[in-house]
Structures are given as C-alpha cells and as structure tokens.
Write a protein that holds these residues in place. Structure first.
Motif, PDB file in Angstrom:
ATOM      1  N   GLU A  24       3.306   5.645  12.190  1.00  0.00           N
ATOM      2  CA  GLU A  24       3.843   4.827  11.106  1.00  0.00           C
ATOM      3  C   GLU A  24       4.542   3.576  11.614  1.00  0.00           C
ATOM      4  N   LYS A  41      -0.470   8.800  -4.135  1.00  0.00           N
ATOM      5  CA  LYS A  41      -0.186   9.669  -3.005  1.00  0.00           C
ATOM      6  C   LYS A  41      -1.389  10.571  -2.768  1.00  0.00           C
ATOM      7  N   PRO A  42      -1.504  11.128  -1.574  1.00  0.00           N
ATOM      8  CA  PRO A  42      -2.597  12.073  -1.348  1.00  0.00           C
ATOM      9  C   PRO A  42      -2.581  13.189  -2.390  1.00  0.00           C
ATOM     10  N   THR A  46      -8.197  13.293  -3.022  1.00  0.00           N
ATOM     11  CA  THR A  46      -8.251  12.517  -1.782  1.00  0.00           C
ATOM     12  C   THR A  46      -9.392  13.016  -0.902  1.00  0.00           C
ATOM     13  N   ARG A  48     -11.753  12.773   2.776  1.00  0.00           N
ATOM     14  CA  ARG A  48     -11.600  12.549   4.203  1.00  0.00           C
ATOM     15  C   ARG A  48     -12.703  11.618   4.692  1.00  0.00           C
ATOM     16  N   THR A 120      -3.668   7.955  14.787  1.00  0.00           N
ATOM     17  CA  THR A 120      -3.041   8.633  13.661  1.00  0.00           C
ATOM     18  C   THR A 120      -3.871   8.473  12.393  1.00  0.00           C
ATOM     19  N   GLU A 121      -4.093   9.576  11.693  1.00  0.00           N
ATOM     20  CA  GLU A 121      -4.813   9.520  10.426  1.00  0.00           C
ATOM     21  C   GLU A 121      -4.032   8.662   9.439  1.00  0.00           C
ATOM     22  N   LEU A 122      -4.742   7.886   8.638  1.00  0.00           N
ATOM     23  CA  LEU A 122      -4.116   6.880   7.780  1.00  0.00           C
ATOM     24  C   LEU A 122      -4.581   7.041   6.341  1.00  0.00           C
ATOM     25  N   PHE A 123      -3.633   7.114   5.416  1.00  0.00           N
ATOM     26  CA  PHE A 123      -3.968   7.203   4.004  1.00  0.00           C
ATOM     27  C   PHE A 123      -4.166   5.806   3.433  1.00  0.00           C
ATOM     28  N   ASN A 128      -8.120   6.007  -2.136  1.00  0.00           N
ATOM     29  CA  ASN A 128      -7.725   7.421  -2.081  1.00  0.00           C
ATOM     30  C   ASN A 128      -8.470   8.168  -0.967  1.00  0.00           C
ATOM     31  N   TYR A 130      -8.205   9.516   3.172  1.00  0.00           N
ATOM     32  CA  TYR A 130      -7.545   9.701   4.458  1.00  0.00           C
ATOM     33  C   TYR A 130      -8.565   9.313   5.517  1.00  0.00           C
ATOM     34  N   GLN A 132      -9.544   8.967   9.548  1.00  0.00           N
ATOM     35  CA  GLN A 132      -9.239   9.350  10.918  1.00  0.00           C
ATOM     36  C   GLN A 132      -9.890   8.365  11.898  1.00  0.00           C
TER      37      GLN A 132
END
Length: 208
Positions: A24, A41-42, A46, A48, A120-123, A128, A130, A132
């Motif tokens: 972050e 929000k997730p 959502t 992948r 880092t996985e990112l939203f 909508n 996620y 990777q």
C-alpha cells in the motif's frame, strides 16, 4: 544503479520479491484521487485476474512490455497496462492466468518465462477486480504478436526509463466524463496511470 547482467538482475529480483513487499505504501504514491472517493469494496462479485510483468534483455539493457488497450465501451479503454486478464476455470492459479493471458494478448512463448515472484495483489474499484501482478523473466527479446481485439500497440519500456524520476507527473485526467487527479509515468508519449502505475511504483520500490 542495478547491475544489468541478466543473471545478476534475475537473482536480485527473485531475492527482493521474497522479502516483505511495500504494498500500500508504494501504491499510494501513484494512486488517483478517484480511488479513495469510490465506495466500492471487494464483495461477492469481485473477480480475480492477473497480469504479467516480464523482463527481458535487449540492447545492453533490460526491458518489459506494456500494452495499449484499444478504444471500447469499458472502464479501461485506451489505457496502458501490463498483459493480463481475468482468471478462467482452466487456470489452476493466478500465475497460470498471467501466463495464458500474456500468450493470448501479445504472443509471448510462456514456456520460456521463468517466474521469480509476485507483487502485492491490487483491488481495482471501477472494474471490481482483484489483480495479481506476476513477475517473470525471459532470456531473450520476444517476438510480439498482439491480438488486435485486445491490444492496439505493444510498447517496450527499458528499466532505465522507469528509473528516471523525471517521467513522473501529475495532472487531471478525464475518465468517462469525470475529471480526476492522477499521478502518471510519461512513457514514449503515453501516460501510464491508475493500477498499472501503482504496480510500477511497487516494482521500483522492490528493486531499490
């Protein structure tokens, strides 16, 4: 300055990706104002997805490919991105998703790609997803065969370019009729912003 010997760089990158990631803290440096305004929000809807960040040696330096998305009726139309896309049922994991999508979108021979780690996985609220980021290396410059339905252009970017702090800017960008404040990387006439810029930010902090 990072040693541009390919083997040395690969091992350096692999070792750095095993350590705690900045996540972050790195993402915030290149996050647009809309990211924190959106209330998404997730949730159960959502999806992948994964992208491939793939380094290769070329012209006594190190390069990676970005793609320019074509114009279409979608939230990421006309944007710069890493090759990638949504996870499908055939994918046993997100690394496989990144490799499959890179092969489909730009023709990279993924059997030659060595995976060295993950960022880092990112939203991404607007879509909508996620995402990777998967980091790999290829021992040669690939021949690119972009899928015209998904890729308008392949842009080869040197690591030296990404390390140049003068490419970082900040401006208002119009997105679907709304002006947002967005940091960006100015690369070969293109503004790279949003999730892709956030991933680059983390990658550069990992390499530092």
């Amino acid at each position: 300055m990072i040693d541009t010997s390919f083997r040395t760089f690969t091992e350096h990158l692999r070792q750095r990706l095993q350590k705690p990631l900045p996540g972050e803290a790195a993402h915030q440096k290149m996050a647009s104002s809309s990211r924190y305004r959106l209330s998404v929000k997730p949730n159960e809807r959502t999806r992948r997805s994964a992208v491939l960040i793939c380094f290769y040696p070329y012209q006594h330096s190190l390069y990676l490919p970005l793609i320019l998305r074509p114009q279409y009726d979608g939230v990421h139309a006309g944007q710069m991105a890493f090759p990638g896309g949504r996870m499908e049922r055939v994918d046993e994991n997100l690394t496989r998703t990144a490799l499959r999508e890179a092969q489909e979108e730009v023709g990279i021979r993924v059997s030659d790609v060595k995976i060295v780690g993950l960022l880092t996985e990112l939203f991404i609220p607007p879509s909508n997803f996620y995402v990777q980021p998967v980091v790999g290396v290829l021992p040669y410059r690939p021949d690119f065969y972009p899928d015209p339905r998904e890729v308008e252009a392949v842009v080869e970017v040197s690591l030296d370019t990404l390390l140049d702090e003068t490419i970082v800017g900040d401006s208002q960008i119009e997105v679907r009729g709304t002006l947002i404040d967005a940091p960006f990387y100015q690369i070969q006439g293109y503004r790279v912003w949003g999730a892709t810029a956030m991933m680059i930010s983390e990658l550069l902090m990992v390499l530092d």
